[in-house]
Scaffold this motif. Structure first.
Motif, PDB file in Angstrom:
ATOM      1  N   SER A  57     -37.301 -16.128 -92.685  1.00  0.00           N
ATOM      2  CA  SER A  57     -35.987 -16.211 -92.048  1.00  0.00           C
ATOM      3  C   SER A  57     -35.925 -15.472 -90.716  1.00  0.00           C
ATOM      4  O   SER A  57     -34.922 -15.567 -90.008  1.00  0.00           O
ATOM      5  N   SER A  58     -36.967 -14.753 -90.355  1.00  0.00           N
ATOM      6  CA  SER A  58     -36.915 -13.950 -89.126  1.00  0.00           C
ATOM      7  C   SER A  58     -37.338 -14.733 -87.890  1.00  0.00           C
ATOM      8  O   SER A  58     -37.200 -14.241 -86.772  1.00  0.00           O
TER       9      SER A  58
ATOM     10  N   THR B 124     -41.167 -18.202 -79.048  1.00  0.00           N
ATOM     11  CA  THR B 124     -40.532 -17.071 -79.725  1.00  0.00           C
ATOM     12  C   THR B 124     -41.056 -15.748 -79.182  1.00  0.00           C
ATOM     13  O   THR B 124     -40.290 -14.810 -78.919  1.00  0.00           O
TER      14      THR B 124
ATOM     15  N   TYR C 181     -45.101 -24.625 -84.856  1.00  0.00           N
ATOM     16  CA  TYR C 181     -43.781 -24.201 -85.301  1.00  0.00           C
ATOM     17  C   TYR C 181     -43.937 -23.348 -86.565  1.00  0.00           C
ATOM     18  O   TYR C 181     -44.931 -23.483 -87.299  1.00  0.00           O
TER      19      TYR C 181
ATOM     20  N   ASP D 109     -37.078 -18.452 -85.644  1.00  0.00           N
ATOM     21  CA  ASP D 109     -36.295 -19.666 -85.433  1.00  0.00           C
ATOM     22  C   ASP D 109     -37.189 -20.877 -85.690  1.00  0.00           C
ATOM     23  O   ASP D 109     -38.174 -21.088 -84.969  1.00  0.00           O
TER      24      ASP D 109
ATOM     25  N   ARG E 284     -36.837 -23.846 -84.967  1.00  0.00           N
ATOM     26  CA  ARG E 284     -36.776 -24.863 -83.908  1.00  0.00           C
ATOM     27  C   ARG E 284     -37.575 -24.456 -82.674  1.00  0.00           C
ATOM     28  O   ARG E 284     -37.665 -25.247 -81.727  1.00  0.00           O
ATOM     29  N   MET E 285     -38.117 -23.263 -82.680  1.00  0.00           N
ATOM     30  CA  MET E 285     -38.887 -22.783 -81.533  1.00  0.00           C
ATOM     31  C   MET E 285     -40.356 -22.648 -81.914  1.00  0.00           C
ATOM     32  O   MET E 285     -40.680 -22.254 -83.033  1.00  0.00           O
TER      33      MET E 285
END
Length: 259
Positions: free
Chosen positions: A87-88, A98, A139, A90, A92-93
């Motif tokens: 969860s840390s 990131t 990703y 993103d 989508r990046m």
């Protein structure tokens, strides 16, 4: 290297008779270039103290000092690696974007175009945490939990911090990769001369990476000292209970993972 110091830090949630004290008058110093292992059971206030250090939670009282000066979070000299690698980041990046997002403006070699310089820095950071620079276009969904946590560490290092706070960074990982992650953390800390607050509920983990150990119970630091001293001659009953709860097979954890 910098010294991080908590000076009578308290954190309370709510008001009146319903107020809850999560952190209660904590005095704790992370000396320059050393690792302080902060250990305690869930709910003891460890993560709240960490979030307060990086500005995610406001202290109710007390001060947090970096080299004797109240910390300025805008300077990004203190970075945090969170518990859950899933969860840390993103989704989508790309992992390259990131990490690049955290690289300070102007970082890189003089005379090199900013875009190339940042890409080179991303590659360097990925290599530093043991990932192929070619993975920059991947990703998070294509990575394992251990690989994602390596990316999270690279992102924290991208800010060029003097202090890292690692909050339960191995607890969500498979046991098979925890030792490798601990070896990476200790290696990076020594190579980069970082000061580090390493938080865990697992005393076997803390004993492996720490120069000093602080024990937290019900929001307070009840014992702190050199790792060998705390582990071999604990002074507080709660520390003795934590030691007694460590399974015998984990007492040799440091010897196994350092092999």
């Amino acid at each position: 290297m910098s010294e991080l110091r908590f000076d009578q830090v308290s954190v309370r949630f709510g008001t009146g008779h319903r107020a809850i004290t999560a952190v209660d008058g904590v005095d704790l110093t992370v000396p320059s270039g050393q690792v302080v292992g902060l250990v305690g059971e869930s709910g003891s206030g460890k993560s709240t103290l960490a979030r307060t250090a990086v500005g995610l939670t406001a202290p109710s009282s007390g001060r947090i000092l970096l080299d004797g000066v109240p910390i300025d979070h805008r300077a990004r000299k203190l970075q945090m690696v969170f518990q859950d690698p899933y969860s840390s980041l993103d989704p989508r990046m790309t992992i390259g974007d990131t990490i690049a997002e955290a690289v300070p403006r102007g970082a890189g070699r003089p005379g090199v175009a900013a875009g190339r310089s940042r890409r080179a820095e991303v590659g360097r950071l990925l290599d530093l945490v043991g990932l192929d620079a070619a993975r920059a276009d991947a990703y998070p969904g294509a990575l394992s939990g251990g690989q994602r946590q390596r990316v999270a560490i690279a992102r924290a290092l991208a800010g060029q911090p003097d202090v890292i706070i690692a909050d339960e960074i191995t607890s969500a990982l498979d046991v098979s990769v925890q030792g490798t992650m601990l070896n990476l953390v200790r290696s990076l800390q020594r190579e980069l001369h970082l000061s580090m607050l390493f938080i865990s509920h697992n005393l076997a983990v803390v004993r492996y990476v720490s120069d000093l150990i602080a024990v937290m119970y019900l929001g307070r630091i009840v014992e702190v000292g050199p790792a060998d001293q705390v582990l071999n001659n604990p002074q507080h009953d709660y520390t003795r209970e934590l030691l007694a709860a460590v399974p015998r097979r984990e007492t040799s954890y440091s010897r196994r993972t350092s092999a």
